[in-house]
Design a protein around this motif. Structure first.
Motif, PDB file in Angstrom:
ATOM      1  N   LEU A   1      35.543  78.050  31.150  1.00 16.79           N
ATOM      2  CA  LEU A   1      36.149  76.783  30.745  1.00 16.79           C
ATOM      3  C   LEU A   1      35.378  76.240  29.571  1.00 16.79           C
ATOM      4  O   LEU A   1      34.297  76.727  29.249  1.00 16.79           O
ATOM      5  N   ARG A   2      35.952  75.251  28.944  1.00 12.52           N
ATOM      6  CA  ARG A   2      35.269  74.519  27.879  1.00 12.52           C
ATOM      7  C   ARG A   2      34.849  73.177  28.465  1.00 12.52           C
ATOM      8  O   ARG A   2      35.676  72.453  28.987  1.00 12.52           O
ATOM      9  N   ALA A   3      33.568  72.869  28.388  1.00  9.63           N
ATOM     10  CA  ALA A   3      33.047  71.632  28.974  1.00  9.63           C
ATOM     11  C   ALA A   3      32.496  70.733  27.874  1.00  9.63           C
ATOM     12  O   ALA A   3      31.329  70.379  27.867  1.00  9.63           O
ATOM     13  N   GLY A   4      33.345  70.366  26.935  1.00  8.19           N
ATOM     14  CA  GLY A   4      32.897  69.590  25.791  1.00  8.19           C
ATOM     15  C   GLY A   4      32.947  68.084  25.961  1.00  8.19           C
ATOM     16  O   GLY A   4      32.398  67.349  25.151  1.00  8.19           O
ATOM     17  N   ARG A   5      33.586  67.613  26.988  1.00 12.62           N
ATOM     18  CA  ARG A   5      33.690  66.162  27.183  1.00 12.62           C
ATOM     19  C   ARG A   5      32.425  65.609  27.819  1.00 12.62           C
ATOM     20  O   ARG A   5      31.765  66.315  28.584  1.00 12.62           O
ATOM     21  N   PRO A   6      32.092  64.364  27.547  1.00 15.64           N
ATOM     22  CA  PRO A   6      30.901  63.766  28.166  1.00 15.64           C
ATOM     23  C   PRO A   6      30.964  63.874  29.694  1.00 15.64           C
ATOM     24  O   PRO A   6      31.976  63.546  30.312  1.00 15.64           O
ATOM     25  N   GLY A   7      29.897  64.366  30.274  1.00 14.51           N
ATOM     26  CA  GLY A   7      29.811  64.489  31.728  1.00 14.51           C
ATOM     27  C   GLY A   7      30.414  65.758  32.297  1.00 14.51           C
ATOM     28  O   GLY A   7      30.204  66.075  33.467  1.00 14.51           O
ATOM     29  N   ALA A   8      31.177  66.507  31.490  1.00 16.75           N
ATOM     30  CA  ALA A   8      31.858  67.697  32.012  1.00 16.75           C
ATOM     31  C   ALA A   8      30.870  68.782  32.428  1.00 16.75           C
ATOM     32  O   ALA A   8      31.033  69.403  33.487  1.00 16.75           O
TER      33      ALA A   8
END
Length: 137
Positions: A102-109
């Protein structure tokens, strides 16, 4: 809370959920969202007790070796209640032989997904949207 597969009649409510929670840039419109849902092997929603759609996740996988978790979205007032975790668990199932990315680029992801057993990868690469394939000879 209930989790079930998304159906065509859910598209309007899912569109509102995504638009209200920072995902409008990923959906060009309602028809685009319908196409994303139909092209995914899994598209699931989380429903509050009153039937309101409060979460959405979608994924694609060969079901044997590799999978891509594309979206996990929970409405702001319902976050930190286990809904995102339940969506991910529903999509991934109990099969442990599949490598999920997955891509976890959002804050907190990154922190959220680390709690679910995901870890940063040194082997993943990506070609971002809008770039053409380069062929060098």
């Amino acid at each position: 809370m209930q989790i079930r597969s998304a159906v065509a009649s859910d598209a309007d409510a899912v569109h509102r959920l995504l638009s209200a929670n920072g995902w409008a840039h990923r959906i060009a419109g309602l028809e685009h969202l319908r196409q994303l849902i139909s092209a995914s092997q899994q598209a699931v929603i989380a429903l509050a007790d009153d039937g309101e759609i409060i979460g959405f996740a979608r994924a694609i996988s060969d079901g044997m070796s590799n999978g891509y978790l594309s979206m996990v979205v929970v409405a702001e007032p319902f976050r930190r209640q286990g809904i995102g975790q339940a969506l991910v668990q529903h999509v991934l199932g109990s099969e442990t032989d599949i490598t999920w990315v997955l891509r976890a680029g959002r804050p907190g992801a990154a922190e959220f997904f680390a709690k679910l057993g995901f870890s940063p990868s040194s082997v993943a690469m990506e070609r971002p949207r809008g770039q053409r394939l380069r062929i060098e000879v």
